[in-house]
Design a protein around this motif. Structure first.
Motif, mmCIF file in Angstrom:
data_model
loop_
_atom_site.group_PDB
_atom_site.id
_atom_site.type_symbol
_atom_site.label_atom_id
_atom_site.label_comp_id
_atom_site.label_asym_id
_atom_site.label_seq_id
_atom_site.Cartn_x
_atom_site.Cartn_y
_atom_site.Cartn_z
ATOM 1 N N GLN A 18 0.826 -1.209 0.000
ATOM 2 C CA GLN A 18 0.000 0.000 0.000
ATOM 3 C C GLN A 18 0.856 1.253 0.000
ATOM 4 O O GLN A 18 0.624 2.189 -0.776
ATOM 5 C CB GLN A 18 -0.909 -0.037 1.235
ATOM 6 N N LEU A 19 1.875 1.258 0.867
ATOM 7 C CA LEU A 19 2.735 2.437 0.952
ATOM 8 C C LEU A 19 3.576 2.571 -0.309
ATOM 9 O O LEU A 19 3.819 3.690 -0.782
ATOM 10 C CB LEU A 19 3.614 2.339 2.195
ATOM 11 N N LYS A 20 4.012 1.445 -0.832
ATOM 12 C CA LYS A 20 4.789 1.488 -2.073
ATOM 13 C C LYS A 20 3.950 2.128 -3.188
ATOM 14 O O LYS A 20 4.438 2.986 -3.937
ATOM 15 C CB LYS A 20 5.226 0.075 -2.470
ATOM 16 N N ARG A 21 2.703 1.737 -3.262
ATOM 17 C CA ARG A 21 1.817 2.320 -4.278
ATOM 18 C C ARG A 21 1.616 3.814 -4.032
ATOM 19 O O ARG A 21 1.604 4.611 -4.974
ATOM 20 C CB ARG A 21 0.464 1.604 -4.277
ATOM 21 N N ASP A 22 1.461 4.184 -2.759
ATOM 22 C CA ASP A 22 1.266 5.603 -2.446
ATOM 23 C C ASP A 22 2.471 6.428 -2.879
ATOM 24 O O ASP A 22 2.337 7.583 -3.285
ATOM 25 C CB ASP A 22 1.031 5.785 -0.940
ATOM 26 N N GLY A 26 2.798 8.958 -6.304
ATOM 27 C CA GLY A 26 2.952 10.368 -5.958
ATOM 28 C C GLY A 26 1.940 10.849 -4.930
ATOM 29 O O GLY A 26 1.921 12.017 -4.563
ATOM 30 N N LYS A 27 1.102 9.919 -4.461
ATOM 31 C CA LYS A 27 0.131 10.313 -3.424
ATOM 32 C C LYS A 27 0.888 10.814 -2.199
ATOM 33 O O LYS A 27 0.439 11.725 -1.511
ATOM 34 C CB LYS A 27 -0.736 9.109 -3.055
ATOM 35 N N ILE A 28 2.024 10.187 -1.923
ATOM 36 C CA ILE A 28 2.958 10.726 -0.939
ATOM 37 C C ILE A 28 4.171 11.185 -1.730
ATOM 38 O O ILE A 28 4.781 10.400 -2.456
ATOM 39 C CB ILE A 28 3.392 9.670 0.091
ATOM 40 N N SER A 29 4.532 12.453 -1.585
ATOM 41 C CA SER A 29 5.575 13.022 -2.445
ATOM 42 C C SER A 29 6.979 12.638 -1.990
ATOM 43 O O SER A 29 7.197 12.264 -0.833
ATOM 44 C CB SER A 29 5.463 14.552 -2.440
ATOM 45 N N ALA A 30 7.913 12.736 -2.909
ATOM 46 C CA ALA A 30 9.320 12.523 -2.587
ATOM 47 C C ALA A 30 9.735 13.523 -1.512
ATOM 48 O O ALA A 30 9.395 14.705 -1.572
ATOM 49 C CB ALA A 30 10.187 12.715 -3.834
ATOM 50 N N GLY A 31 10.437 13.021 -0.501
ATOM 51 C CA GLY A 31 10.900 13.886 0.573
ATOM 52 C C GLY A 31 9.886 14.140 1.675
ATOM 53 O O GLY A 31 10.233 14.664 2.735
ATOM 54 N N GLU A 32 8.662 13.765 1.437
ATOM 55 C CA GLU A 32 7.599 14.023 2.412
ATOM 56 C C GLU A 32 7.756 13.133 3.656
ATOM 57 O O GLU A 32 8.189 11.997 3.573
ATOM 58 C CB GLU A 32 6.240 13.770 1.751
ATOM 59 N N ARG A 33 7.389 13.710 4.777
ATOM 60 C CA ARG A 33 7.482 12.973 6.027
ATOM 61 C C ARG A 33 6.250 12.095 6.213
ATOM 62 O O ARG A 33 5.115 12.531 6.000
ATOM 63 C CB ARG A 33 7.600 13.953 7.197
ATOM 64 N N ILE A 64 12.155 4.668 1.630
ATOM 65 C CA ILE A 64 12.066 5.654 2.704
ATOM 66 C C ILE A 64 13.386 5.654 3.475
ATOM 67 O O ILE A 64 14.195 4.733 3.331
ATOM 68 C CB ILE A 64 10.895 5.355 3.676
ATOM 69 N N PHE A 65 13.597 6.706 4.242
ATOM 70 C CA PHE A 65 14.773 6.746 5.102
ATOM 71 C C PHE A 65 14.369 7.330 6.450
ATOM 72 O O PHE A 65 13.304 7.955 6.573
ATOM 73 C CB PHE A 65 15.906 7.566 4.468
ATOM 74 N N THR A 66 15.211 7.103 7.446
ATOM 75 C CA THR A 66 14.849 7.474 8.809
ATOM 76 C C THR A 66 15.751 8.583 9.357
ATOM 77 O O THR A 66 16.963 8.549 9.168
ATOM 78 C CB THR A 66 14.974 6.241 9.723
ATOM 79 N N GLU A 67 15.136 9.561 9.995
ATOM 80 C CA GLU A 67 15.872 10.522 10.809
ATOM 81 C C GLU A 67 15.472 10.250 12.246
ATOM 82 O O GLU A 67 14.369 10.595 12.678
ATOM 83 C CB GLU A 67 15.523 11.962 10.415
ATOM 84 N N ARG A 68 16.390 9.678 12.960
ATOM 85 C CA ARG A 68 16.053 9.238 14.303
ATOM 86 C C ARG A 68 15.543 10.391 15.161
ATOM 87 O O ARG A 68 16.072 11.494 15.107
ATOM 88 C CB ARG A 68 17.298 8.620 14.960
ATOM 89 N N THR A 69 14.539 10.086 15.898
ATOM 90 C CA THR A 69 13.829 11.028 16.770
ATOM 91 C C THR A 69 13.082 12.099 16.000
ATOM 92 O O THR A 69 12.441 12.960 16.599
ATOM 93 C CB THR A 69 14.778 11.754 17.761
ATOM 94 N N ASN A 70 13.149 12.037 14.698
ATOM 95 C CA ASN A 70 12.449 13.043 13.905
ATOM 96 C C ASN A 70 11.347 12.436 13.051
ATOM 97 O O ASN A 70 10.268 13.025 12.917
ATOM 98 C CB ASN A 70 13.453 13.792 13.024
ATOM 99 N N GLY A 71 11.609 11.282 12.497
ATOM 100 C CA GLY A 71 10.585 10.652 11.680
ATOM 101 C C GLY A 71 11.153 9.924 10.481
ATOM 102 O O GLY A 71 12.368 9.827 10.320
ATOM 103 N N LYS A 72 10.257 9.427 9.670
ATOM 104 C CA LYS A 72 10.652 8.706 8.454
ATOM 105 C C LYS A 72 10.137 9.468 7.248
ATOM 106 O O LYS A 72 9.048 10.035 7.279
ATOM 107 C CB LYS A 72 10.087 7.279 8.487
ATOM 108 N N PHE A 73 10.927 9.463 6.198
ATOM 109 C CA PHE A 73 10.624 10.280 5.034
ATOM 110 C C PHE A 73 10.728 9.472 3.752
ATOM 111 O O PHE A 73 11.541 8.535 3.651
ATOM 112 C CB PHE A 73 11.606 11.457 4.957
ATOM 113 N N VAL A 74 9.934 9.868 2.784
ATOM 114 C CA VAL A 74 10.044 9.265 1.462
ATOM 115 C C VAL A 74 11.365 9.701 0.840
ATOM 116 O O VAL A 74 11.794 10.848 1.022
ATOM 117 C CB VAL A 74 8.880 9.718 0.563
ATOM 118 N N ILE B 103 -1.716 3.236 -8.867
ATOM 119 C CA ILE B 103 -0.381 3.793 -9.085
ATOM 120 C C ILE B 103 -0.393 4.837 -10.201
ATOM 121 O O ILE B 103 0.658 5.256 -10.680
ATOM 122 C CB ILE B 103 0.665 2.693 -9.380
ATOM 123 N N GLY B 104 -1.596 5.237 -10.578
ATOM 124 C CA GLY B 104 -1.697 6.386 -11.457
ATOM 125 C C GLY B 104 -1.715 6.093 -12.947
ATOM 126 O O GLY B 104 -1.446 6.990 -13.753
#
Lengths: 121, 121
Positions: A18-22, A26-33, A64-74, B103-104
DNA sequence: CGCAATGTATTATTGACTTAATACAATGAT
DNA sequence: ATCATTGTATTAAGTCAATAATACATTGCG
């Protein structure tokens, strides 16, 4: 968010898909938290551990990637996202055609069926 | 027979789908006797209980019937088989199109993709 | 009759997924 | 400094799929 899961497939895997599809749609944008693990668990009505397990998989494949104590981002790597989009579309399309052939329908019959089904857009 | 199962979906459900496809494609003919529960288990390298569980489901929807001490047979109701074939094709086609839209990709893009992929037949 | 083959049922065990309830570590904000 | 929020880790319990090992019931056949 609606959260209808198939009882016969592990929830964490359905979440990965589901998240991969999002992301690739582009439902969740690049860089978005992303929402926090705990918030996602509440939204989806599943256990935080289940969300975490899914997110680890997405991080393993670089989406996705993680910023510890801050969150996870696309990821901000749009080329990577596009690559996964092509890959995803090809994979499920080939699987679909293969299944149709197993029940004895060839590609022309498949094309006709698609023209008749699934909305007119 | 090759028996590649997806580890993430219950084997008995994959068996139901596989046998259903074999029946609606005609690979196993109407009225034909299935291999015994024990033999199928050996061929597929799964437990007899797992095969039994799958066959009960197929019997529940009328695609096979049982002659006790003799074996299990595909239904002789060709209209029923055809009904399930249409139903199956429609179901997976709609699901496929729905996923592609998530996926658009719209129907036209889907049609183009299918023309390019999956063998030329 | 006796036996083999069929479907069916039972009990126990293992492993994976999921949930629950915590706890710890690190960072930003007040 | 303190606290809230973040990701992360741990332990325990429950559920279900799958396997293993049997056993029983019924029918056809030699």
């Amino acid at each position: 968010m609606k959260s209808d899961f198939d009882n016969n497939i592990p929830i964490y895997l359905q979440l990965v898909e589901q998240l991969k599809r999002d992301i690739i749609s582009g439902k969740i944008s690049a860089g978005e938290r992303l929402h926090s693990v705990r918030d996602l668990a509440l939204e989806l009505k599943v256990n935080p551990n289940t969300v975490q397990k899914a997110l680890v998989e997405l991080e393993d494949i670089g989406l996705i990637f993680t910023e510890r104590t801050n969150g996870k981002f696309v990821t901000e790597d749009n080329a990577l996202i596009e690559k996964y989009k092509q890959e995803y579309a090809d994979k499920i399309t080939e699987k679909y055609i293969e299944t149709m052939q197993k029940i004895g329908l060839d590609k022309n019959e498949v094309l006709l069926l698609i023209k008749d089904l699934g909305g007119n857009k």
